[in-house]
Design a protein around this motif. Structure first.
Motif, PDB file in Angstrom:
ATOM      1  N   GLN A 151       0.708  -1.276  -0.060  1.00  0.00           N
ATOM      2  CA  GLN A 151       0.132   0.054  -0.009  1.00  0.00           C
ATOM      3  C   GLN A 151       1.014   1.236  -0.038  1.00  0.00           C
ATOM      4  O   GLN A 151       2.076   1.099   0.256  1.00  0.00           O
ATOM      5  CB  GLN A 151      -0.872  -0.067   1.221  1.00  0.00           C
ATOM      6  N   VAL A 152       0.477   2.404  -0.260  1.00  0.00           N
ATOM      7  CA  VAL A 152       1.054   3.739  -0.306  1.00  0.00           C
ATOM      8  C   VAL A 152       0.012   4.553   0.054  1.00  0.00           C
ATOM      9  O   VAL A 152      -1.432   4.625  -0.712  1.00  0.00           O
ATOM     10  CB  VAL A 152       1.999   3.948  -1.522  1.00  0.00           C
ATOM     11  N   LYS A 153       0.262   5.751   0.759  1.00  0.00           N
ATOM     12  CA  LYS A 153      -0.466   6.817   1.050  1.00  0.00           C
ATOM     13  C   LYS A 153      -0.152   7.884   0.441  1.00  0.00           C
ATOM     14  O   LYS A 153       1.266   8.216   0.374  1.00  0.00           O
ATOM     15  CB  LYS A 153      -0.658   6.975   2.469  1.00  0.00           C
ATOM     16  N   THR A 154      -0.992   8.696  -0.059  1.00  0.00           N
ATOM     17  CA  THR A 154      -0.486  10.188  -0.466  1.00  0.00           C
ATOM     18  C   THR A 154      -1.630  11.094  -0.530  1.00  0.00           C
ATOM     19  O   THR A 154      -2.784  10.604  -0.557  1.00  0.00           O
ATOM     20  CB  THR A 154      -0.165   9.928  -2.271  1.00  0.00           C
ATOM     21  N   VAL A 155      -1.367  12.458  -0.839  1.00  0.00           N
ATOM     22  CA  VAL A 155      -2.949  13.260  -0.914  1.00  0.00           C
ATOM     23  C   VAL A 155      -3.614  13.031  -2.072  1.00  0.00           C
ATOM     24  O   VAL A 155      -3.183  12.866  -3.040  1.00  0.00           O
ATOM     25  CB  VAL A 155      -2.334  14.873  -0.978  1.00  0.00           C
ATOM     26  N   GLN A 156      -4.849  12.981  -1.904  1.00  0.00           N
ATOM     27  CA  GLN A 156      -5.887  12.850  -2.865  1.00  0.00           C
ATOM     28  C   GLN A 156      -5.791  13.738  -4.090  1.00  0.00           C
ATOM     29  O   GLN A 156      -5.512  14.775  -4.069  1.00  0.00           O
ATOM     30  CB  GLN A 156      -7.286  12.817  -2.481  1.00  0.00           C
ATOM     31  N   MET A 157      -5.849  13.046  -5.327  1.00  0.00           N
ATOM     32  CA  MET A 157      -6.016  13.501  -6.767  1.00  0.00           C
ATOM     33  C   MET A 157      -6.857  14.818  -6.602  1.00  0.00           C
ATOM     34  O   MET A 157      -7.963  14.460  -6.058  1.00  0.00           O
ATOM     35  CB  MET A 157      -6.174  12.480  -7.616  1.00  0.00           C
ATOM     36  N   GLY A 158      -6.447  15.893  -7.129  1.00  0.00           N
ATOM     37  CA  GLY A 158      -7.412  16.903  -7.489  1.00  0.00           C
ATOM     38  C   GLY A 158      -7.050  18.083  -6.391  1.00  0.00           C
ATOM     39  O   GLY A 158      -7.734  19.206  -6.299  1.00  0.00           O
ATOM     40  N   CYS A 159      -6.238  17.768  -5.219  1.00  0.00           N
ATOM     41  CA  CYS A 159      -5.873  18.612  -4.261  1.00  0.00           C
ATOM     42  C   CYS A 159      -5.080  19.988  -4.578  1.00  0.00           C
ATOM     43  O   CYS A 159      -5.027  20.991  -4.459  1.00  0.00           O
ATOM     44  CB  CYS A 159      -5.579  18.063  -2.834  1.00  0.00           C
TER      45      CYS A 159
ATOM     46  N   GLY B  76       1.045   0.428 -11.308  1.00  0.00           N
ATOM     47  CA  GLY B  76      -0.139  -0.650 -10.890  1.00  0.00           C
ATOM     48  C   GLY B  76      -0.773  -0.664  -9.760  1.00  0.00           C
ATOM     49  O   GLY B  76      -1.705  -1.147  -9.399  1.00  0.00           O
ATOM     50  N   PHE B  77      -0.791   0.219  -8.840  1.00  0.00           N
ATOM     51  CA  PHE B  77      -1.470   0.794  -7.734  1.00  0.00           C
ATOM     52  C   PHE B  77      -3.035   1.037  -8.120  1.00  0.00           C
ATOM     53  O   PHE B  77      -3.187   1.533  -8.846  1.00  0.00           O
ATOM     54  CB  PHE B  77      -0.909   1.665  -6.961  1.00  0.00           C
ATOM     55  N   LYS B  78      -3.798   0.454  -7.275  1.00  0.00           N
ATOM     56  CA  LYS B  78      -5.234   0.815  -7.507  1.00  0.00           C
ATOM     57  C   LYS B  78      -5.804   1.475  -6.229  1.00  0.00           C
ATOM     58  O   LYS B  78      -5.304   1.296  -5.024  1.00  0.00           O
ATOM     59  CB  LYS B  78      -6.068  -0.651  -7.445  1.00  0.00           C
ATOM     60  N   GLU B  79      -6.725   2.383  -6.506  1.00  0.00           N
ATOM     61  CA  GLU B  79      -7.369   3.460  -5.484  1.00  0.00           C
ATOM     62  C   GLU B  79      -8.253   2.390  -4.370  1.00  0.00           C
ATOM     63  O   GLU B  79      -8.871   1.580  -4.983  1.00  0.00           O
ATOM     64  CB  GLU B  79      -8.436   4.303  -6.165  1.00  0.00           C
ATOM     65  N   PHE B  80      -7.880   2.437  -3.109  1.00  0.00           N
ATOM     66  CA  PHE B  80      -8.506   1.655  -2.294  1.00  0.00           C
ATOM     67  C   PHE B  80      -9.507   2.486  -1.416  1.00  0.00           C
ATOM     68  O   PHE B  80     -10.796   2.165  -1.543  1.00  0.00           O
ATOM     69  CB  PHE B  80      -7.647   1.276  -1.325  1.00  0.00           C
ATOM     70  N   GLU B  81      -9.118   3.486  -0.795  1.00  0.00           N
ATOM     71  CA  GLU B  81     -10.059   4.455   0.107  1.00  0.00           C
ATOM     72  C   GLU B  81      -9.414   5.758   0.370  1.00  0.00           C
ATOM     73  O   GLU B  81      -8.259   5.785   0.168  1.00  0.00           O
ATOM     74  CB  GLU B  81     -10.357   3.668   1.360  1.00  0.00           C
TER      75      GLU B  81
ATOM     76  N   GLN C 283      -5.262   9.623   0.490  1.00  0.00           N
ATOM     77  CA  GLN C 283      -5.679   8.533  -0.492  1.00  0.00           C
ATOM     78  C   GLN C 283      -4.729   7.298  -0.326  1.00  0.00           C
ATOM     79  O   GLN C 283      -3.545   7.252  -0.164  1.00  0.00           O
ATOM     80  CB  GLN C 283      -5.437   9.183  -2.138  1.00  0.00           C
ATOM     81  N   ILE C 284      -5.512   6.259  -0.323  1.00  0.00           N
ATOM     82  CA  ILE C 284      -4.723   5.162   0.049  1.00  0.00           C
ATOM     83  C   ILE C 284      -4.748   4.204  -1.298  1.00  0.00           C
ATOM     84  O   ILE C 284      -5.984   4.096  -1.612  1.00  0.00           O
ATOM     85  CB  ILE C 284      -5.180   4.157   1.100  1.00  0.00           C
ATOM     86  N   TYR C 285      -3.722   3.600  -1.780  1.00  0.00           N
ATOM     87  CA  TYR C 285      -3.580   2.926  -3.022  1.00  0.00           C
ATOM     88  C   TYR C 285      -3.094   1.582  -2.502  1.00  0.00           C
ATOM     89  O   TYR C 285      -2.341   1.484  -1.579  1.00  0.00           O
ATOM     90  CB  TYR C 285      -2.683   3.428  -3.846  1.00  0.00           C
ATOM     91  N   VAL C 286      -3.472   0.407  -3.203  1.00  0.00           N
ATOM     92  CA  VAL C 286      -2.976  -1.013  -2.834  1.00  0.00           C
ATOM     93  C   VAL C 286      -2.550  -1.783  -4.003  1.00  0.00           C
ATOM     94  O   VAL C 286      -3.155  -1.310  -5.332  1.00  0.00           O
ATOM     95  CB  VAL C 286      -4.114  -1.848  -2.176  1.00  0.00           C
ATOM     96  N   MET C 287      -1.965  -2.789  -3.908  1.00  0.00           N
ATOM     97  CA  MET C 287      -1.621  -3.412  -5.071  1.00  0.00           C
ATOM     98  C   MET C 287      -1.387  -5.005  -4.603  1.00  0.00           C
ATOM     99  O   MET C 287      -0.857  -5.082  -3.329  1.00  0.00           O
ATOM    100  CB  MET C 287      -0.281  -3.079  -5.492  1.00  0.00           C
ATOM    101  N   TYR C 288      -1.874  -5.846  -5.258  1.00  0.00           N
ATOM    102  CA  TYR C 288      -1.816  -7.306  -4.638  1.00  0.00           C
ATOM    103  C   TYR C 288      -0.493  -7.794  -5.461  1.00  0.00           C
ATOM    104  O   TYR C 288      -0.059  -7.317  -6.757  1.00  0.00           O
ATOM    105  CB  TYR C 288      -2.863  -8.298  -5.659  1.00  0.00           C
ATOM    106  N   LEU C 289       0.579  -8.275  -4.875  1.00  0.00           N
ATOM    107  CA  LEU C 289       1.848  -8.634  -5.131  1.00  0.00           C
ATOM    108  C   LEU C 289       1.953 -10.040  -5.991  1.00  0.00           C
ATOM    109  O   LEU C 289       3.067 -10.273  -6.633  1.00  0.00           O
ATOM    110  CB  LEU C 289       3.035  -8.609  -4.179  1.00  0.00           C
ATOM    111  N   GLY C 290       1.195 -10.890  -6.023  1.00  0.00           N
ATOM    112  CA  GLY C 290       1.239 -12.203  -6.314  1.00  0.00           C
ATOM    113  C   GLY C 290       1.220 -12.238  -8.076  1.00  0.00           C
ATOM    114  O   GLY C 290       0.949 -11.542  -8.593  1.00  0.00           O
TER     115      GLY C 290
END
Length: 152
Positions: free
Chosen positions: A104-112, A127-132, A145-152
């Motif tokens: 996962q990674v956290k950053t400031v939400q898009m558009g700010c 390849g990160f996907k928006e999570f919440e 903004q939290i992004y997540v990625m499945y590593l498998g």
């Protein structure tokens, strides 16, 4: 060249050098110092040119199966040269080898802020996907903004 750094003092030296060169992202001294301090206990990868650190990425274990890109920075003169992608590729491989399933990674939400829009685009390109989005995790001006990625 990218290598894992194990020495705590070297982690602090590299992270300080890079983060202090990035005031648009790490301009709040207290937050920057916390990132630098936290790096000591995290998986740490440095990109080097001519034996000098030009970027780094830290991974923090956040759960049994999850790591987070807790902080990452590249010196401004080396932006948009693929160094961040190289750091991430090595960190992703390392996380897989350690048995993690998610990143996962956290950053400031898009558009700010334009500068963080570029950061969001970078993580999506990996390849990160928006999570919440947590609207007030940091404060009301910086929705997380939290992004997540499945590593498998």
């Amino acid at each position: 060249m990218i290598r894992e750094i194990l020495d705590k003092e070297e982690k602090k030296r590299i992270s300080r050098k890079i983060l202090e060169a990035l005031p648009n992202w790490f301009g709040i001294k207290e937050a920057r110092e916390e990132y630098i301090s936290d790096c000591e206990s995290q998986y740490f990868f440095a990109a080097e040119k001519d034996r000098e650190a030009i970027g780094f990425l830290c991974l923090k274990q956040t759960g049994k199966d999850t790591v987070e890109v807790s902080v990452m920075g590249i010196l401004p003169e080396f932006h948009r040269q693929g160094i961040g992608k190289e750091l991430f590729a090595l960190a992703r491989q390392y996380a897989l080898e350690k048995g993690f399933s998610f990143m996962q990674v956290k950053t400031v939400q898009m558009g700010c802020y334009d500068i963080y829009d570029d950061t969001n685009k970078f993580y999506k390109s990996l390849g990160f996907k928006e999570f919440e989005v947590f609207p007030t995790l940091w404060d009301e001006w910086n929705p997380c903004q939290i992004y997540v990625m499945y590593l498998g």
